[in-house]
Design an enzyme around this catalytic site. Structure first.
Site, PDB file in Angstrom:
ATOM      1  N   LYS A 271       0.836  -1.207   0.000  1.00 50.59           N
ATOM      2  CA  LYS A 271       0.000   0.000   0.000  1.00 50.59           C
ATOM      3  C   LYS A 271       0.871   1.257   0.000  1.00 50.59           C
ATOM      4  O   LYS A 271       1.736   1.429   0.854  1.00 50.59           O
ATOM      5  CB  LYS A 271      -0.909   0.001   1.242  1.00 50.59           C
ATOM      6  CG  LYS A 271      -1.648   1.329   1.490  1.00 50.59           C
ATOM      7  CD  LYS A 271      -2.546   1.282   2.737  1.00 50.59           C
ATOM      8  CE  LYS A 271      -3.110   2.657   3.082  1.00 50.59           C
ATOM      9  NZ  LYS A 271      -3.974   2.650   4.296  1.00 50.59           N
ATOM     10  N   ASP A 276      -2.470  10.217   4.038  1.00 48.60           N
ATOM     11  CA  ASP A 276      -3.866   9.827   4.248  1.00 48.60           C
ATOM     12  C   ASP A 276      -4.561  10.831   5.171  1.00 48.60           C
ATOM     13  O   ASP A 276      -4.459  10.755   6.387  1.00 48.60           O
ATOM     14  CB  ASP A 276      -3.922   8.413   4.843  1.00 48.60           C
ATOM     15  CG  ASP A 276      -5.355   7.936   5.057  1.00 48.60           C
ATOM     16  OD1 ASP A 276      -6.285   8.591   4.531  1.00 48.60           O
ATOM     17  OD2 ASP A 276      -5.533   6.903   5.739  1.00 48.60           O
ATOM     18  N   LYS A 283      -9.818  12.879   8.911  1.00 51.66           N
ATOM     19  CA  LYS A 283      -9.314  12.441  10.214  1.00 51.66           C
ATOM     20  C   LYS A 283      -9.226  13.639  11.165  1.00 51.66           C
ATOM     21  O   LYS A 283      -9.111  14.778  10.718  1.00 51.66           O
ATOM     22  CB  LYS A 283      -7.896  11.874  10.051  1.00 51.66           C
ATOM     23  CG  LYS A 283      -7.814  10.518   9.357  1.00 51.66           C
ATOM     24  CD  LYS A 283      -6.367  10.062   9.258  1.00 51.66           C
ATOM     25  CE  LYS A 283      -6.255   8.721   8.543  1.00 51.66           C
ATOM     26  NZ  LYS A 283      -6.855   7.600   9.273  1.00 51.66           N
ATOM     27  N   ASP A 294       1.762   6.379   5.541  1.00 54.86           N
ATOM     28  CA  ASP A 294       0.764   5.418   5.056  1.00 54.86           C
ATOM     29  C   ASP A 294       1.193   4.726   3.756  1.00 54.86           C
ATOM     30  O   ASP A 294       0.402   4.037   3.125  1.00 54.86           O
ATOM     31  CB  ASP A 294      -0.588   6.137   4.873  1.00 54.86           C
ATOM     32  CG  ASP A 294      -1.767   5.209   5.115  1.00 54.86           C
ATOM     33  OD1 ASP A 294      -1.568   4.140   5.713  1.00 54.86           O
ATOM     34  OD2 ASP A 294      -2.892   5.559   4.692  1.00 54.86           O
ATOM     35  N   ASP A 353     -12.100   7.157   4.465  1.00 59.24           N
ATOM     36  CA  ASP A 353     -10.857   6.906   5.187  1.00 59.24           C
ATOM     37  C   ASP A 353     -10.465   5.424   5.137  1.00 59.24           C
ATOM     38  O   ASP A 353      -9.365   5.055   5.534  1.00 59.24           O
ATOM     39  CB  ASP A 353     -10.993   7.388   6.634  1.00 59.24           C
ATOM     40  CG  ASP A 353      -9.653   7.548   7.325  1.00 59.24           C
ATOM     41  OD1 ASP A 353      -8.621   7.494   6.622  1.00 59.24           O
ATOM     42  OD2 ASP A 353      -9.651   7.716   8.561  1.00 59.24           O
ATOM     43  N   GLU A 355      -9.470   3.760   2.683  1.00 56.60           N
ATOM     44  CA  GLU A 355      -9.027   3.865   1.297  1.00 56.60           C
ATOM     45  C   GLU A 355      -8.008   2.806   0.897  1.00 56.60           C
ATOM     46  O   GLU A 355      -7.935   2.421  -0.267  1.00 56.60           O
ATOM     47  CB  GLU A 355      -8.446   5.270   1.052  1.00 56.60           C
ATOM     48  CG  GLU A 355      -6.977   5.476   1.444  1.00 56.60           C
ATOM     49  CD  GLU A 355      -6.681   5.281   2.928  1.00 56.60           C
ATOM     50  OE1 GLU A 355      -7.621   5.375   3.750  1.00 56.60           O
ATOM     51  OE2 GLU A 355      -5.515   5.027   3.288  1.00 56.60           O
ATOM     52  N   ARG A 357      -7.798  -0.358   1.377  1.00 60.68           N
ATOM     53  CA  ARG A 357      -8.350  -1.594   0.810  1.00 60.68           C
ATOM     54  C   ARG A 357      -8.838  -1.389  -0.625  1.00 60.68           C
ATOM     55  O   ARG A 357      -8.872  -2.329  -1.398  1.00 60.68           O
ATOM     56  CB  ARG A 357      -9.474  -2.130   1.724  1.00 60.68           C
ATOM     57  CG  ARG A 357     -10.653  -1.223   1.864  1.00 60.68           C
ATOM     58  CD  ARG A 357     -11.510  -1.578   3.070  1.00 60.68           C
ATOM     59  NE  ARG A 357     -10.906  -1.119   4.331  1.00 60.68           N
ATOM     60  CZ  ARG A 357     -11.427  -1.330   5.531  1.00 60.68           C
ATOM     61  NH1 ARG A 357     -12.555  -2.004   5.667  1.00 60.68           N
ATOM     62  NH2 ARG A 357     -10.830  -0.882   6.614  1.00 60.68           N
TER      63      ARG A 357
HETATM   64  N1  BES Z   1      -4.007   4.447   7.186  1.00 51.63           N
HETATM   65  C1  BES Z   1      -5.093   4.191   8.036  1.00 51.63           C
HETATM   66  C2  BES Z   1      -4.781   3.176   9.138  1.00 51.63           C
HETATM   67  C3  BES Z   1      -3.765   3.581  10.154  1.00 51.63           C
HETATM   68  C4  BES Z   1      -4.154   4.189  11.340  1.00 51.63           C
HETATM   69  C5  BES Z   1      -2.431   3.306   9.968  1.00 51.63           C
HETATM   70  C6  BES Z   1      -3.224   4.532  12.280  1.00 51.63           C
HETATM   71  C7  BES Z   1      -1.477   3.664  10.913  1.00 51.63           C
HETATM   72  C8  BES Z   1      -1.867   4.269  12.078  1.00 51.63           C
HETATM   73  C9  BES Z   1      -6.274   3.666   7.223  1.00 51.63           C
HETATM   74  O1  BES Z   1      -6.380   4.130   5.936  1.00 51.63           O
HETATM   75  C10 BES Z   1      -7.522   4.074   7.939  1.00 51.63           C
HETATM   76  O2  BES Z   1      -7.747   5.245   8.031  1.00 51.63           O
HETATM   77  N2  BES Z   1      -8.295   3.120   8.418  1.00 51.63           N
HETATM   78  C11 BES Z   1      -9.494   3.391   9.096  1.00 51.63           C
HETATM   79  C12 BES Z   1     -10.525   2.398   8.642  1.00 51.63           C
HETATM   80  C13 BES Z   1     -11.913   2.720   9.117  1.00 51.63           C
HETATM   81  C14 BES Z   1     -12.402   4.010   8.502  1.00 51.63           C
HETATM   82  C15 BES Z   1     -12.804   1.574   8.729  1.00 51.63           C
HETATM   83  C16 BES Z   1      -9.239   3.292  10.585  1.00 51.63           C
HETATM   84  O3  BES Z   1      -8.441   2.442  10.989  1.00 51.63           O
HETATM   85  O4  BES Z   1      -9.760   4.096  11.328  1.00 51.63           O
HETATM   86 ZN    ZN Z   2      -4.648   4.769   5.056  1.00 47.89          ZN
HETATM   87 MN    MN Z   3      -7.455   5.971   5.864  1.00 47.78          MN
END
Ligand code: BES
Ligand code: ZN
Ligand code: MN
Length: 503
Positions: A271, A276, A283, A294, A353, A355, A357
């Protein structure tokens, strides 16, 4: 870093710091004698316990050694590769803190340690060198030095020369290990540099450029798909995430074919979200800057493919890197939008968010369709829920194949990058159902890392040897959590160890 293996006598070695490793077992028998020889008071042994990574620097030896400083280095019981790695990281970090440029390590113990730990001498040597790269790493590329105090304004000094002092019986094997360790160490460094570069220095095109440069230098093929080609391919996941951005996406394919025959084709998918923000599902501002990391999965994949090429591993490795940032704007994908991925599967984007996947979905389908590899492994900073489940130091492992899962677990034990397996039961499918599309990109509150993995599983088109590694925790050390913060390069060592298993 220049690394020289030598059989010279310790006494005459010209170095700024002579490192003397001790296990807690040896300490009682040997340390007194050693201190007498170098002419330093034994009082220090009241405090030095030889715990793995413990360093005590001593000055003023009267025993006629050339070195002006000595470091007692603890290696714990000396039974595991982990203790040895920790020790290596520790002395290297200390040397940088002290602005020392030339370091020599007494490795007369390496044969004994190899026997006790069950690791080959070459592996011990490689680990020492890798640890030295890791411990001496500092990200100072964006510091001008202009505000440093007058007189101390010199650029940060890092270890310029490492002398590995060994007995002649192991000289060749140590040299072999050092050569390998240098490669893996420098690939980890490259990955960390990419992770640490902020979003304004690293857009999708820059990831592609980094791959192209590496491919040119180390003799493997790199193909970059730009926006037009990504559109022509119909990679709706990658395009949906990129929709709010002013910077075009890239999809980079790295292809390392070994010279000789090979039986295994491994696809590594990483990825690369260069920043992000969350998109329209933005966020919270606090620590949002950490989301420059990210793209850590892609950095690990690039590091591992380069290492495979430089080590000449007899495995055909394909790296696939979908890259974009995730930004909000008037053109951005909106929550509730339905998109069509490269596979044809439609997805309701309930949360912009989630994204990672979406871009991985396209890359996974492409990997399977184009290469039909024997193994597919994806690496991604996919979910915050992963940190809730396993904390910062450990990655989550998901796989539909027990043998592959076991290989990855053991690779992580060897490289010091711990992974823990989580389930992929179909009962979680319920959570990613959509009323209007084939899938929903979010699975609600519970089991966030698992529902993300279940989502990815839909895009491998029945492939039976796939694994997903969620590195959200260990890819980046937040400010204050460790001594050296920022990108860790987690995954490079693990993937290299994994690829070696098919050698
Ligand atoms: N890049 C983030 C995940 C992440 C969070 C990586 C903290 C490193 C540290 C990912 O894209 C994300 O935002 N995931 C969301 C998914 C949710 C919206 C279903 C999350 O984990 O909050
Ligand atoms: Zn992300
Ligand atoms: Mn995200």
């Amino acid at each position: 870093m220049k690394i020289i293996v030598t059989k010279s006598d310790l006494r005459s070695i010209a170095t700024d710091l002579l490192v003397l490793p001790f296990s807690s077992v040896e300490l009682k028998k040997e340390a007194g004698k050693t201190l007498d020889a170098i002419g330093i008071d034994q009082q220090v042994l009241k405090d030095f316990k030889a715990e793995a990574g413990e360093v005590v620097v001593l000055y003023g030896g009267t025993g006629g050694y050339s070195a002006p400083r000595f470091a007692l280095l603890g290696i714990g019981e000396g039974k595991t590769i982990e203790e040895w790695r920790k020790a290596a990281i520790s002395f290297a970090s200390k040397a940088v803190d002290l602005k020392i440029e030339k370091v020599a390590v007494d490795c007369s113990c390496i044969e004994t340690l190899s026997a006790v730990s069950g690791q080959s001498v070459a592996t011990m040597a490689a680990t020492l060198v890798e640890g030295c790269f890791v411990g001496s790493y500092r990200f100072d590329r964006l510091k001008s030095g202009k505000l440093d105090k007058k007189g101390s304004g010199e650029k940060l000094k890092k270890i310029a020369e490492l002398l590995v002092v060994v007995d002649s019986s192991v000289f060749e094997e140590v040299e072999r290990g050092v050569a390998g360790g240098k490669i893996v160490g420098s690939c980890k460094k490259m990955a960390r540099d990419l992770v640490n570069l902020p979003g304004n220095f690293l857009h999708a095109v820059d990831i592609a450029k980094a791959a192209e440069e590496s491919g040119k230098k180390y003799g493997y093929e790199v193909t970059v798909f730009h926006k037009k080609e990504i559109e022509a391919l119909g990679m709706g996941g990658l395009l949906a995430v990129n929709k709010g951005s002013d910077h075009p996406p890239t999809f980079t394919v790295l292809d390392y074919k070994p010279k000789g025959k090979t039986n295994v084709v491994v696809a590594l998918v990483g990825k690369a979200v260069t920043f992000d923000s969350g998109g329209i599902s933005i966020k919270p501002s606090e620590n949002m800057g950490e989301m420059k990391s990210d793209m850590s999965g892609a950095a690990s994949v690039l590091g591992a493919v380069e290492a495979a090429a430089r080590l000449g591993l007899p495995v055909h490795v394909i790296g696939l890197i979908p890259a974009t940032d995730n930004m909000p704007s008037g053109t951005a994908t909106q929550p509730g939008d339905v998109i069509t991925t490269y596979s044809g599967i439609t997805v309701e984007v309930s949360n912009t968010d989630a994204e990672g996947r979406l871009i991985l979905a396209d890359a996974l389908t492409y990997a399977k369709e184009k290469y039909n590899p024997d193994v597919i492994v994806d690496v991604a900073t996919l979910t915050g829920a992963c940190i809730v489940a396993l904390g910062y130091p450990v990655a989550a492992l998901f796989s539909n194949n027990d043998t592959l899962a076991d290989k990855i677990f053991r690779a992580g034990e060897q490289s010091g990058e711990k992974v823990w397996r989580m389930p992929l039961w179909d009962l979680y499918d319920e959570q990613i159902k959509s009323d209007v599309a084939d899938l929903n990109n979010t699975g609600g509150r519970g089991a966030g890392s698992i529902t993300a993995a279940k989502f990815l599983e839909k895009f491998i088109d029945g492939h039976e040897n796939w694994a997903h590694i969620d590195i959200a925790g260990p890819s980046f050390t937040p400010k204050g959590a460790g001594k050296v913060n920022g990108g860790t390069g987690f995954g490079v060592g693990l993937l290299v160890e994994l690829l070696k298993k098919w050698s």
